[in-house]
Motif scaffolding. Structure first.
Motif, short mmCIF file in Angstrom:
data_model
loop_
_atom_site.label_atom_id
_atom_site.label_comp_id
_atom_site.label_asym_id
_atom_site.label_seq_id
_atom_site.Cartn_x
_atom_site.Cartn_y
_atom_site.Cartn_z
N LEU A 120 0.82 -1.23 0.00
CA LEU A 120 0.00 0.00 0.00
C LEU A 120 0.85 1.27 0.00
N THR A 121 2.02 1.23 0.64
CA THR A 121 2.85 2.44 0.67
C THR A 121 3.39 2.76 -0.72
N GLY A 122 3.97 1.74 -1.37
CA GLY A 122 4.55 1.96 -2.69
C GLY A 122 3.48 2.34 -3.70
N LEU B 227 7.27 0.95 -10.85
CA LEU B 227 7.21 0.30 -9.53
C LEU B 227 7.74 -1.13 -9.67
N LEU B 228 8.71 -1.46 -8.81
CA LEU B 228 9.29 -2.81 -8.82
C LEU B 228 8.76 -3.59 -7.63
N GLU B 229 8.16 -4.74 -7.88
CA GLU B 229 7.72 -5.62 -6.80
C GLU B 229 8.52 -6.92 -6.90
N ALA B 230 9.09 -7.32 -5.77
CA ALA B 230 9.96 -8.51 -5.77
C ALA B 230 9.19 -9.75 -6.19
N GLN B 231 7.94 -9.89 -5.71
CA GLN B 231 7.16 -11.09 -6.05
C GLN B 231 5.86 -10.69 -6.72
N LYS B 232 4.77 -10.59 -5.93
CA LYS B 232 3.46 -10.20 -6.48
C LYS B 232 2.95 -9.01 -5.69
N GLY C 262 3.15 -8.89 0.50
CA GLY C 262 3.66 -8.49 1.82
C GLY C 262 2.52 -8.21 2.78
N ALA C 263 2.77 -7.34 3.75
CA ALA C 263 1.79 -7.08 4.82
C ALA C 263 0.47 -6.53 4.28
N SER C 264 0.53 -5.77 3.18
CA SER C 264 -0.69 -5.11 2.69
C SER C 264 -1.73 -6.09 2.19
N ASN D 32 -3.02 -8.35 6.05
CA ASN D 32 -3.21 -7.78 7.39
C ASN D 32 -4.65 -7.96 7.89
N GLY D 33 -4.93 -7.39 9.06
CA GLY D 33 -6.24 -7.57 9.67
C GLY D 33 -7.34 -6.74 9.04
N GLY D 34 -6.96 -5.78 8.19
CA GLY D 34 -7.96 -4.95 7.52
C GLY D 34 -8.58 -3.89 8.42
N HIS D 35 -7.98 -3.65 9.60
CA HIS D 35 -8.54 -2.65 10.51
C HIS D 35 -8.12 -1.24 10.09
N THR D 36 -9.08 -0.43 9.75
CA THR D 36 -8.77 0.96 9.42
C THR D 36 -8.91 1.78 10.71
N LEU E 233 12.12 3.72 -1.37
CA LEU E 233 12.18 2.36 -0.85
C LEU E 233 10.97 2.11 0.04
N ALA E 234 10.02 1.32 -0.49
CA ALA E 234 8.77 1.08 0.23
C ALA E 234 8.60 -0.41 0.51
N GLY E 235 9.71 -1.09 0.76
CA GLY E 235 9.65 -2.54 1.02
C GLY E 235 9.34 -2.87 2.46
N GLY F 137 2.29 -12.78 8.75
CA GLY F 137 2.91 -11.70 7.97
C GLY F 137 3.86 -10.92 8.85
N LEU F 138 4.69 -10.12 8.21
CA LEU F 138 5.71 -9.37 8.95
C LEU F 138 5.28 -7.92 9.17
N ILE F 139 5.41 -7.50 10.42
CA ILE F 139 5.17 -6.11 10.80
C ILE F 139 6.54 -5.48 11.04
N SER F 140 6.76 -4.30 10.49
CA SER F 140 8.01 -3.60 10.77
C SER F 140 7.78 -2.71 11.99
N HIS G 287 0.25 -0.54 12.30
CA HIS G 287 -0.78 0.48 12.15
C HIS G 287 -0.73 1.09 10.75
N GLY G 288 -0.40 0.26 9.74
CA GLY G 288 -0.03 0.85 8.46
C GLY G 288 -1.14 1.02 7.43
N LEU G 289 -2.33 0.51 7.74
CA LEU G 289 -3.36 0.57 6.70
C LEU G 289 -3.69 2.01 6.33
C1 FAD Z 1 -0.61 -10.03 10.15
C2 FAD Z 1 -0.67 -8.53 10.04
C3 FAD Z 1 -1.81 -7.86 10.47
C4 FAD Z 1 -1.87 -6.46 10.35
N1 FAD Z 1 -3.05 -5.83 10.65
C5 FAD Z 1 -3.17 -4.51 10.45
C6 FAD Z 1 -4.41 -3.87 10.64
O1 FAD Z 1 -5.43 -4.52 10.90
N2 FAD Z 1 -4.47 -2.52 10.48
C7 FAD Z 1 -3.37 -1.80 10.14
O2 FAD Z 1 -3.45 -0.58 10.06
N3 FAD Z 1 -2.17 -2.38 9.89
C8 FAD Z 1 -2.07 -3.72 10.02
N4 FAD Z 1 -0.88 -4.34 9.75
C9 FAD Z 1 0.24 -3.52 9.24
C10 FAD Z 1 0.05 -3.16 7.77
O3 FAD Z 1 -0.36 -4.28 7.04
C11 FAD Z 1 1.37 -2.63 7.21
O4 FAD Z 1 1.83 -1.56 8.00
C12 FAD Z 1 1.23 -2.11 5.79
O5 FAD Z 1 0.55 -3.03 4.98
C13 FAD Z 1 2.61 -1.84 5.22
O6 FAD Z 1 2.49 -1.61 3.83
P1 FAD Z 1 3.78 -1.44 2.95
O7 FAD Z 1 3.35 -1.22 1.58
O8 FAD Z 1 4.67 -0.42 3.57
O9 FAD Z 1 4.56 -2.82 3.10
P2 FAD Z 1 4.18 -4.25 2.46
O10 FAD Z 1 2.74 -4.37 2.26
O11 FAD Z 1 4.84 -5.27 3.32
O12 FAD Z 1 4.84 -4.21 1.04
C14 FAD Z 1 6.22 -4.23 0.83
C15 FAD Z 1 6.47 -4.87 -0.51
O13 FAD Z 1 7.83 -4.62 -0.88
C16 FAD Z 1 8.31 -5.75 -1.57
N5 FAD Z 1 9.77 -5.72 -1.54
C17 FAD Z 1 10.59 -5.87 -0.48
N6 FAD Z 1 11.87 -5.81 -0.86
C18 FAD Z 1 11.87 -5.59 -2.18
C19 FAD Z 1 12.89 -5.44 -3.16
N7 FAD Z 1 14.20 -5.52 -2.82
N8 FAD Z 1 12.51 -5.20 -4.44
C20 FAD Z 1 11.20 -5.14 -4.80
N9 FAD Z 1 10.20 -5.30 -3.93
C21 FAD Z 1 10.54 -5.51 -2.63
C22 FAD Z 1 7.69 -6.92 -0.83
O14 FAD Z 1 7.66 -8.09 -1.64
C23 FAD Z 1 6.30 -6.38 -0.50
O15 FAD Z 1 5.34 -6.74 -1.48
C24 FAD Z 1 -0.76 -5.73 9.86
C25 FAD Z 1 0.37 -6.39 9.42
C26 FAD Z 1 0.42 -7.79 9.50
C27 FAD Z 1 1.64 -8.50 9.02
#
Ligand code: FAD
Length: 433
Positions: free
Chosen positions: A47-49, A65-70, A74-76, A79-83, A243-245, A348-351, A376-378
């Protein structure tokens, strides 16, 4: 010092999520092959990227936009879907760091970002099972007192009037458990299917000619003298990189590595519950999180299943007994739910940062990063994607405010591993209770 930045990515656990079962898996993007010039290269398709890419494209910049897999692996997409409004830490902590005025500005920004989720759903016609109504449930009188303080603080200092305190007798009508002593209800927060929401935004990227590449991990950023981002078979030459990984990115940059850790969290989704079972557990159709440091968070999804998140692993691993941990937590809260199946379980991984506040900044004038939303990233992902796009296009007010939050450093590796190992032992003991 080398001008190169070496990148890798963490492989997400299996994507056997309820969310993945709700979408058509056929949509794919090609891997990057060859060379491409753009204004901005975004690394990470969560969601960040995606939010940053969308905002940059709206401003007329060319984006890849480069995504490593699909997208959404990742977390997006898991996650729990809580806004939920606000941050992973108390507003008081932020006030101590930024002062009241700046914290007010930040609260306003997050509240607007919550509203922007609904604008996006409306403007881009995204069907993502949005529902409103959120409860922060207190497990004891101390937590209830904290909720009362928060409620008063929001009204008196933040002019925020969306919350109501619920006494136990009111709460009982919405959540059928004996565990809670009271709650805070927020009518603007709620739930979405985050994967459907993300795919809806990604569809919009296509329409705005953003070049999206899957199976294309960024491996190296070189700056000799111009910046270029290298994948296995291609290379992007942008003016800026974001960098939004987040928790899934691994880099050799000390600034990124030392301020956050990847923590695993788990979710289970039951088979559809009968109307009678929903009435006997969550008749209010409200999304809920309790106030523990490691909370239980749950809701009834579209289709009548209970989605239940709980537990963490500080070492970033998925425990073998994840399913049993989730079942135990569900039964602890709702002993009346005598027989239920978990059709889906995943992790899933939380940073996470030490102060539970986002860590955003710049490695140099061309490379931006964001991580550490601490569960808290949603909502924050949308806000931060937007602030990065503003900073790149010359308005860095919001970006400067969040990037000014000071973050403590995790200790170096051997000590960090021992500390996290000890934390994990205590965590396991807690999970036995
Ligand atoms: C189990 C779980 C439950 C959660 N529940 C909630 C919730 O209910 N409410 C809430 O607000 N937040 C929740 N969160 C947190 C929330 O999901 C995250 O904060 C948010 O989704 C982060 O989004 P992001 O785009 O920054 O990271 P991500 O969604 O993790 O995306 C990062 C992406 O970067 C890619 N990437 C990494 N390295 C590279 C590379 N070298 N090259 C290319 N691509 C790369 C990864 O493959 C991944 O797809 C939860 C998280 C988890 C794990």
């Amino acid at each position: 010092m080398s001008n190169n930045l070496v990148l890798r990515h963490r492989i997400p656990a299996d994507a056997n999520t309820f969310y993945h079962a709700t979408i058509d898996p056929s949509s794919n993007f090609d891997a990057l092959k060859g060379e491409l010039q753009t204004d901005v290269c975004v690394v990470g398709g969560g969601l960040t990227g995606v939010s940053a890419a969308l905002n940059l494209a709206k401003k007329g910049l060319s984006v890849a936009l480069l995504e490593a897999q699909k997208i959404g692996c990742g977390a997006s997409g898991r996650n729990g879907g809580h806004t939920a409004n606000g941050f992973g830490s108390d507003l008081g902590v932020l006030e101590d760091i930024l002062g009241l005025e700046n914290t007010r500005i930040l609260w306003q920004m997050v509240d607007s970002a919550l509203g922007e989720i609904d604008e996006n759903i409306h403007n881009y016609n995204i069907n993502c099972d949005r529902s409103f109504g959120y409860i922060y449930a207190a497990n004891n009188s101390y937590q209830l007192r904290e909720l009362e303080i928060l409620h008063n603080r929001l009204r008196t200092k933040y002019n925020y009037e969306q919350t109501t305190l619920l006494e136990k007798c009111d709460l009982d009508k919405l959540v059928k458990t004996t565990r809670y002593t009271g709650a805070l209800f927020d009518k603007t927060c709620g739930q979405i299917n985050p994967f459907k929401y993300l795919l809806g935004l990604t569809q919009q990227l296509k329409e705005m000619n953003v070049r999206v590449f899957e199976q294309s991990p960024a491996l190296l950023i070189s700056q000799t003298p111009d910046i270029s981002v290298h994948t296995r078979e291609g290379c992007i030459k942008p003016k800026y990189v974001f960098l939004a990984g987040n928790a899934y990115l691994i880099s050799d940059n000390a600034q990124l590595v030392s301020k956050s850790i990847p923590v695993t969290s788990f979710i289970g989704v039951t088979s559809p519950l009968s109307a009678a079972l929903i009435q006997s557990t969550l008749p209010g159709n409200i999304t809920i999180a309790d106030c523990n440091k490691i909370p239980d968070y749950y809701q009834i999804t579209n289709g009548g299943r209970m989605l239940f998140g709980c537990g963490v692993n500080f070492l970033g691993k998925e425990p073998n007994n994840m399913k049993q941990i989730i079942e135990k937590r569900v039964k602890r809260l709702f002993p009346q739910l005598t027989a239920f199946e978990l059709d889906y379980t995943w992790s899933g991984l939380i940073s996470s940062t030490i102060n539970k506040l986002p860590h955003i900044g710049q490695i140099n004038s061309q490379i931006y990063y964001a991580q550490g939303f601490s569960g808290h990233g949603l909502v924050l992902s949308g806000l931060i994607g937007k602030l990065i796009s503003e900073a790149i296009t010359g308005n860095s007010i919001g970006f400067d405010l969040i990037s000014s939050i000071a973050h403590r450093t995790f200790p170096p590796k051997p000590i960090k591993n021992i500390t996290l190992g000890v934390a994990e032992c205590f965590n396991k003991l807690r999970q036995q209770l």
